[in-house]
Design an enzyme around this catalytic site. Structure first.
Site, PDB file in Angstrom:
ATOM      1  N   TRP A 165     -11.586  61.112  -9.455  1.00  0.00           N
ATOM      2  CA  TRP A 165     -10.297  60.505  -9.100  1.00  0.00           C
ATOM      3  C   TRP A 165      -9.213  60.863 -10.106  1.00  0.00           C
ATOM      4  CZ3 TRP A 165     -14.893  57.923  -9.901  1.00  0.00           C
ATOM      5  CH2 TRP A 165     -15.079  57.440 -11.196  1.00  0.00           C
TER       6      TRP A 165
ATOM      7  N   GLU B 206     -10.228  52.248  -8.611  1.00  0.00           N
ATOM      8  CA  GLU B 206     -10.140  51.132  -9.555  1.00  0.00           C
ATOM      9  C   GLU B 206     -10.978  49.938  -9.082  1.00  0.00           C
ATOM     10  OE1 GLU B 206      -9.026  51.355 -12.434  1.00  0.00           O
ATOM     11  OE2 GLU B 206      -7.839  53.176 -12.328  1.00  0.00           O
TER      12      GLU B 206
ATOM     13  N   GLN C  43     -16.190  46.352 -13.322  1.00  0.00           N
ATOM     14  CA  GLN C  43     -17.534  45.888 -13.697  1.00  0.00           C
ATOM     15  C   GLN C  43     -18.627  46.913 -13.402  1.00  0.00           C
ATOM     16  OE1 GLN C  43     -17.599  42.664 -14.815  1.00  0.00           O
ATOM     17  NE2 GLN C  43     -15.788  41.767 -13.891  1.00  0.00           N
TER      18      GLN C  43
ATOM     19  N   LEU D 153     -23.456  47.936  -5.704  1.00  0.00           N
ATOM     20  CA  LEU D 153     -22.376  47.791  -6.690  1.00  0.00           C
ATOM     21  C   LEU D 153     -22.275  46.373  -7.235  1.00  0.00           C
ATOM     22  CD1 LEU D 153     -19.377  49.872  -5.307  1.00  0.00           C
ATOM     23  CD2 LEU D 153     -20.548  50.171  -7.481  1.00  0.00           C
ATOM     24  N   GLY D 154     -22.789  45.385  -6.498  1.00  0.00           N
ATOM     25  CA  GLY D 154     -22.697  43.995  -6.948  1.00  0.00           C
ATOM     26  C   GLY D 154     -21.270  43.463  -6.829  1.00  0.00           C
TER      27      GLY D 154
ATOM     28  N   TYR E 262      -3.991  45.012 -14.603  1.00  0.00           N
ATOM     29  CA  TYR E 262      -4.511  46.327 -14.982  1.00  0.00           C
ATOM     30  C   TYR E 262      -4.461  47.304 -13.801  1.00  0.00           C
ATOM     31  CZ  TYR E 262      -7.669  50.125 -15.339  1.00  0.00           C
ATOM     32  OH  TYR E 262      -8.171  51.403 -15.257  1.00  0.00           O
TER      33      TYR E 262
ATOM     34  N   ASP F  49      -7.108  48.134 -20.412  1.00  0.00           N
ATOM     35  CA  ASP F  49      -8.501  47.869 -20.052  1.00  0.00           C
ATOM     36  C   ASP F  49      -9.320  47.778 -21.347  1.00  0.00           C
ATOM     37  OD1 ASP F  49      -8.756  50.456 -20.947  1.00  0.00           O
ATOM     38  OD2 ASP F  49     -10.013  51.122 -19.281  1.00  0.00           O
TER      39      ASP F  49
ATOM     40  N   CYS G 219     -13.243  56.803 -29.358  1.00  0.00           N
ATOM     41  CA  CYS G 219     -13.247  55.478 -29.987  1.00  0.00           C
ATOM     42  C   CYS G 219     -14.166  54.559 -29.164  1.00  0.00           C
ATOM     43  CB  CYS G 219     -11.817  54.935 -30.049  1.00  0.00           C
ATOM     44  SG  CYS G 219     -11.668  53.519 -31.141  1.00  0.00           S
TER      45      CYS G 219
ATOM     46  N   CYS H 155      -5.464  54.899 -39.003  1.00  0.00           N
ATOM     47  CA  CYS H 155      -6.222  53.829 -38.341  1.00  0.00           C
ATOM     48  C   CYS H 155      -6.691  52.774 -39.364  1.00  0.00           C
ATOM     49  CB  CYS H 155      -7.433  54.437 -37.623  1.00  0.00           C
ATOM     50  SG  CYS H 155      -8.502  53.205 -36.895  1.00  0.00           S
TER      51      CYS H 155
HETATM   52 FE1  SF4 Z   1     -11.193  54.657 -33.223  1.00  0.00          FE
HETATM   53 FE2  SF4 Z   1      -9.856  54.515 -35.515  1.00  0.00          FE
HETATM   54 FE3  SF4 Z   1     -12.284  55.547 -35.490  1.00  0.00          FE
HETATM   55 FE4  SF4 Z   1     -10.282  56.870 -34.374  1.00  0.00          FE
HETATM   56  S1  SF4 Z   1     -10.519  56.386 -36.528  1.00  0.00           S
HETATM   57  S2  SF4 Z   1     -12.336  56.590 -33.501  1.00  0.00           S
HETATM   58  S3  SF4 Z   1      -9.075  55.188 -33.550  1.00  0.00           S
HETATM   59  S4  SF4 Z   1     -11.756  53.448 -35.007  1.00  0.00           S
END
Ligand code: SF4
Length: 355
Positions: free
Chosen positions: A26, A39, A44, A82-83, A122, A140, A194, A210
């Site tokens: 998609w 979506e 879930q 899918l529930g 969302y 999200d 991340c 970060c």
């Molecule tokens: Fe996530 Fe920060 Fe690690 Fe990058 S540095 S993966 S933004 S926790």
């Protein structure tokens, strides 16, 4: 947007254009119907699980009008596995509303989309940005995680304060005239770099700014406040087969699994046995008990399968009719939709007492 956030946004967009290789059927789609469908299917649900459902739904129902015209039973059958069946109900309701009341045309703004049944902030932001490039940030689980870690924010994301704060933050990160690309980028980044466990901080284009990484807190963020208390429920079902027939009931809208079918319940089975000659039922198999978790309920489920070896007396037939059970053939049993937790047993060969 401050200077640091501006540089982080640029770095993420550059990452998207050079390194992001997350594929999904998609992705890049600008048809609001297909975005909405993806979506709803993915709420879930894991992406790999939703993938085949998306392909099946878009092939069988290429437009919202096609979906609106399908029978409940057909759509529930396709949804099987899918529930969270309330989503399927909302899907049908909204498809029919758009087909009948809006001439098959989706609302073309966030404000119009968020008023549709089953469409929250969302989903409305996702459709508005992917279909129309409207300046709406998605929020999200992936976006919560990236923002909480990047800013080192420990405010619980499920608190009203947290929801408000993160929504403002997500909107502040959103680059002008580029919501379509940005929203996909930050979600893909959260899903592939991340990640909830073991984020790839050492190779991350945001690591220089970060806070979560710099202060060694990334793995502990985001925070959640509430503990979910689940209601405990026990379901025992009895699947009774004679050589050609079996009995099922459609579940009501007022409980879990609305619109799906169930075999005879424990309570009805105990009463029904009084209408049967002795030794009419032979036990065949027992499945479970297994635990099944829903958002707010913990279910313990088992199914007993019986072979019916006597002619059903009129009193026993009437009892089942009064309780809204339908008599169906073995073939129909394979065509109707059951809750997924039952389906995994039902689809096994050894489930059936007759060849
Ligand atoms: Fe996530 Fe920060 Fe690690 Fe990058 S540095 S993966 S933004 S926790």
């Amino acid at each position: 947007m401050n200077k640091m956030t501006g540089r982080a946004v640029e770095a993420l967009l550059a990452w998207n254009r050079s390194e992001n290789n997350r594929e999904m059927p998609w992705k890049g789609v600008q048809d609001p119907y297909k975005i909405w469908l993806s979506e709803v299917l993915l709420q879930q649900t894991r992406v790999d699980q939703g993938w085949s459902y998306y392909l099946a739904f878009t092939e069988r129902f290429p437009t919202v009008v096609d979906l609106a015209q399908a029978s409940d039973d057909e759509v529930f059958k396709m949804w099987e596995g899918l529930g969270y069946y309330a989503r399927c109900r909302n899907l049908l309701h909204t498809a029919r509303y758009i087909a009948n009341d809006l001439n098959g045309v989706f609302p073309d703004s966030y404000d119009g989309l968020v008023r549709l049944k089953g469409v929250g902030p969302y989903t409305a932001a996702a459709i508005a940005s992917f279909a129309y490039n409207e300046h709406q940030a998605v929020l999200d689980g992936n976006v919560f995680r990236v923002l909480a870690r990047f800013h080192g924010m420990a405010t619980p994301i499920d608190s009203s304060e947290g929801k408000k704060l993160f929504a403002q933050l997500a909107q502040a990160w959103l680059p002008k005239n580029n919501a379509r690309e940005w929203n996909q980028t930050i979600m893909d980044f959260g899903a592939t770099v991340c990640t909830p466990k073991n984020p790839a901080c050492l190779n991350c284009v945001l690591s220089a700014w970060c806070v979560g990484f710099q202060t060694n807190q990334a793995a502990a963020l985001p925070k959640k406040g509430k503990k979910i208390l689940r209601r405990q429920r026990e379901f025992i079902f009895h699947a009774v087969f004679d050589p050609t027939r079996t009995w099922v009931r459609k579940r009501s809208d007022r409980d879990i699994w609305p619109g799906l079918y169930e075999p005879i319940t424990e309570e009805d089975f105990q009463l029904w046995q009084h209408h049967l000659p002795s030794s009419s039922l032979q036990p065949h198999q027992k499945f479970g008990p297994v635990k099944h978790l829903l958002t707010h309920q913990e279910l313990t489920i088992q199914v007993h399968v019986h072979r019916l070896v006597a002619v059903l007396p009129d009193g026993a037939k009437t009892f089942l009719q009064d309780k809204n059970y339908q008599e169906i053939s073995h073939q129909q049993w394979g065509e109707i939709a059951f809750p997924v937790v039952l389906k995994r047993w039902i689809s096994r060969k050894e489930f059936f007492p007759f060849p």
